[in-house]
Design a protein around this motif. Structure first.
Motif, mmCIF file in Angstrom:
data_model
loop_
_atom_site.group_PDB
_atom_site.id
_atom_site.type_symbol
_atom_site.label_atom_id
_atom_site.label_comp_id
_atom_site.label_asym_id
_atom_site.label_seq_id
_atom_site.Cartn_x
_atom_site.Cartn_y
_atom_site.Cartn_z
ATOM 1 N N ALA A 93 0.824 -1.215 0.000
ATOM 2 C CA ALA A 93 0.000 0.000 0.000
ATOM 3 C C ALA A 93 0.855 1.260 0.000
ATOM 4 O O ALA A 93 0.471 2.281 -0.585
ATOM 5 N N SER A 94 2.005 1.198 0.642
ATOM 6 C CA SER A 94 2.893 2.370 0.654
ATOM 7 C C SER A 94 3.288 2.771 -0.758
ATOM 8 O O SER A 94 3.443 3.961 -1.061
ATOM 9 N N VAL A 95 3.427 1.773 -1.638
ATOM 10 C CA VAL A 95 3.799 2.046 -3.028
ATOM 11 C C VAL A 95 2.569 2.351 -3.879
ATOM 12 O O VAL A 95 2.510 3.365 -4.582
ATOM 13 N N ASP A 96 1.564 1.482 -3.807
ATOM 14 C CA ASP A 96 0.429 1.577 -4.730
ATOM 15 C C ASP A 96 -0.603 2.628 -4.330
ATOM 16 O O ASP A 96 -1.296 3.182 -5.191
ATOM 17 N N VAL A 97 -0.744 2.898 -3.040
ATOM 18 C CA VAL A 97 -1.756 3.844 -2.573
ATOM 19 C C VAL A 97 -1.116 5.171 -2.174
ATOM 20 O O VAL A 97 -1.564 6.245 -2.608
ATOM 21 N N ASP A 98 -0.046 5.102 -1.367
ATOM 22 C CA ASP A 98 0.595 6.333 -0.880
ATOM 23 C C ASP A 98 1.611 6.890 -1.868
ATOM 24 O O ASP A 98 2.151 7.982 -1.654
ATOM 25 N N LYS A 99 1.924 6.119 -2.923
ATOM 26 C CA LYS A 99 2.793 6.557 -4.016
ATOM 27 C C LYS A 99 4.227 6.867 -3.572
ATOM 28 O O LYS A 99 4.886 7.758 -4.107
ATOM 29 N N LYS A 100 4.695 6.132 -2.554
ATOM 30 C CA LYS A 100 6.104 6.248 -2.181
ATOM 31 C C LYS A 100 6.937 5.385 -3.132
ATOM 32 O O LYS A 100 6.430 4.430 -3.726
ATOM 33 N N SER A 101 8.204 5.702 -3.253
ATOM 34 C CA SER A 101 9.046 4.928 -4.163
ATOM 35 C C SER A 101 9.384 3.572 -3.551
ATOM 36 O O SER A 101 9.444 3.408 -2.317
ATOM 37 N N ILE A 102 9.604 2.596 -4.416
ATOM 38 C CA ILE A 102 9.982 1.262 -3.960
ATOM 39 C C ILE A 102 11.301 1.318 -3.201
ATOM 40 O O ILE A 102 11.478 0.637 -2.184
ATOM 41 N N GLU A 103 12.215 2.152 -3.644
ATOM 42 C CA GLU A 103 13.515 2.274 -2.984
ATOM 43 C C GLU A 103 13.352 2.813 -1.559
ATOM 44 O O GLU A 103 13.981 2.303 -0.615
ATOM 45 N N GLU A 104 12.497 3.823 -1.392
ATOM 46 C CA GLU A 104 12.290 4.422 -0.068
ATOM 47 C C GLU A 104 11.593 3.437 0.875
ATOM 48 O O GLU A 104 12.003 3.273 2.036
ATOM 49 N N VAL A 105 10.550 2.785 0.379
ATOM 50 C CA VAL A 105 9.809 1.824 1.211
ATOM 51 C C VAL A 105 10.731 0.694 1.660
ATOM 52 O O VAL A 105 10.724 0.279 2.821
ATOM 53 N N SER A 106 11.546 0.207 0.740
ATOM 54 C CA SER A 106 12.447 -0.908 1.057
ATOM 55 C C SER A 106 13.483 -0.495 2.094
ATOM 56 O O SER A 106 13.730 -1.213 3.071
ATOM 57 N N ALA A 107 14.089 0.646 1.898
ATOM 58 C CA ALA A 107 15.127 1.109 2.821
ATOM 59 C C ALA A 107 14.555 1.351 4.217
ATOM 60 O O ALA A 107 15.169 0.964 5.226
ATOM 61 N N ASN A 108 13.384 1.972 4.275
ATOM 62 C CA ASN A 108 12.773 2.241 5.583
ATOM 63 C C ASN A 108 12.471 0.947 6.336
ATOM 64 O O ASN A 108 12.670 0.862 7.553
ATOM 65 N N PHE A 109 11.980 -0.065 5.614
ATOM 66 C CA PHE A 109 11.654 -1.331 6.272
ATOM 67 C C PHE A 109 12.910 -2.013 6.799
ATOM 68 O O PHE A 109 12.946 -2.488 7.934
ATOM 69 N N LEU A 110 13.936 -2.065 5.981
ATOM 70 C CA LEU A 110 15.174 -2.733 6.409
ATOM 71 C C LEU A 110 15.789 -2.034 7.613
ATOM 72 O O LEU A 110 16.254 -2.692 8.560
ATOM 73 N N LYS A 111 15.787 -0.721 7.604
ATOM 74 C CA LYS A 111 16.370 0.028 8.717
ATOM 75 C C LYS A 111 15.524 -0.100 9.983
ATOM 76 O O LYS A 111 16.057 -0.303 11.082
ATOM 77 N N SER A 112 14.204 0.027 9.842
ATOM 78 C CA SER A 112 13.335 -0.023 11.021
ATOM 79 C C SER A 112 13.318 -1.403 11.674
ATOM 80 O O SER A 112 12.988 -1.528 12.858
ATOM 81 N N ASN A 113 13.688 -2.437 10.919
ATOM 82 C CA ASN A 113 13.733 -3.784 11.473
ATOM 83 C C ASN A 113 15.151 -4.246 11.811
ATOM 84 O O ASN A 113 15.380 -5.422 12.090
ATOM 85 N N GLY A 114 16.076 -3.307 11.766
ATOM 86 C CA GLY A 114 17.437 -3.614 12.169
ATOM 87 C C GLY A 114 18.190 -4.559 11.262
ATOM 88 O O GLY A 114 19.161 -5.196 11.665
#
Length: 297
Positions: A274-295
């Motif tokens: 949904a972050s990509v398809d609905v909120d229109k965030k970039s795949i690169e940003e969504v991926s980086a945020n997830f990896l960082k937030s999960n250590g």
């Protein structure tokens, strides 16, 4: 099926012509991905994760399922995230009804004979789903696929948005219709890219649409998922699959990819999608945020 095989051969030849080559190399690790949002996210996350851990990852996303599988069997792709049900039915031609655990074990054993290693499955089960606008489904009393089949067989001209792959797959539209004993009719099946099925349904251009169960647009657009009351679809656990040759050369891949797999479940994937398809965030940003937030990086 002959048409599908012909496409696989032609597409694989084109893929090879892109200069990927067939010779094995320990580095870079070639990361594959299919041509829809969840797969693009997984390919990007895997690439970022491996690069952060000292590997040189080369991303090759955006391929069709059969082309990607063939590329991995041919040694042109080292790792990608596959679904257990897809390997069971589409690649290994197993028609048995199996539990999620049995499905994983069967594909793990069968694909090992082809030099492919299934690592730990995630808790994300991205099975296929048929969805409708909630008000339309409620107005017509449709809760399950059996209800839908009854309406179509009774003469209702309901239109269905499907991607081209689902219309061809052995776990796709035709066997689904055979199981539920109905037929949309060729004129009522509208083929389009996977991502467009959601907008076509939302804009009322079709009555029913093919969806992926973990797609964030299902809750965002208030769609209702029709119950698969005959259990047609198997489990589709999202799982990292690595070529044994690549894994033997770089055993640390298993630890890294299993660590990422352990962080994924249905809700997590739906939010990422949904972050990509609905909120229109970039795949690169969504991926980086997830990896960082999960250590993970």
């Amino acid at each position: 099926m002959k048409y599908l095989n012909r496409r696989v051969i032609l597409a694989t030849a084109a893929f090879a012509a892109m200069g990927l080559g067939s010779a094995f190399a320990q580095t870079p690790i070639v990361v594959g991905g299919k041509n829809f949002t969840e797969q693009q996210i997984m390919a990007e996350m895997t690439t970022q994760l491996l690069n952060a851990k000292g590997f040189k990852a080369d991303k090759r996303a955006g391929m069709g399922s059969a082309v990607l599988r063939q590329a991995q069997e041919n040694g042109q792709v080292d790792v990608y995230w596959e679904y257990t049900g897809t390997s069971l039915i589409t690649y290994n031609k197993i028609a048995d009804k199996l539990s999620p655990e049995e499905t994983y074990k069967r594909v793990k054993d069968l694909d090992a004979q082809k030099g492919l290693v299934w690592l730990n499955p995630s808790r994300a089960n991205n099975t296929y789903a048929l969805v409708m606008n909630r008000d339309t489904a409620e107005k017509n009393g449709i809760v399950s696929i059996s209800d839908l089949a009854g309406k179509v067989s009774g003469g209702d001209k309901l239109t269905f948005a499907s991607n081209a792959e689902f219309a061809e797959r052995p776990d796709g539209l035709k066997p689904l219709e055979e199981t539920y004993k109905f037929n949309f009719g060729r004129a009522n099946v509208k083929r389009m890219d996977s991502g467009l099925t959601y907008s076509a349904l939302k804009e009322r251009q079709v009555d029913v649409a093919l969806a992926f169960a973990t797609d964030g647009r299902i809750p965002a657009f208030n769609f209702v998922v029709l119950k698969d009351d005959k259990n047609f679809f198997p489990a589709y656990a999202l799982t990292p699959v690595v070529r044994k040759q690549a894994l033997d050369a770089s055993p640390k891949l298993a630890e890294l990819l299993n660590g990422l797999s352990a962080k994924l479940d249905d809700d997590t994937m739906a939010k990422l999608n949904a972050s990509v398809d609905v909120d229109k965030k970039s795949i690169e940003e969504v991926s980086a945020n997830f990896l960082k937030s999960n250590g993970l990086i």
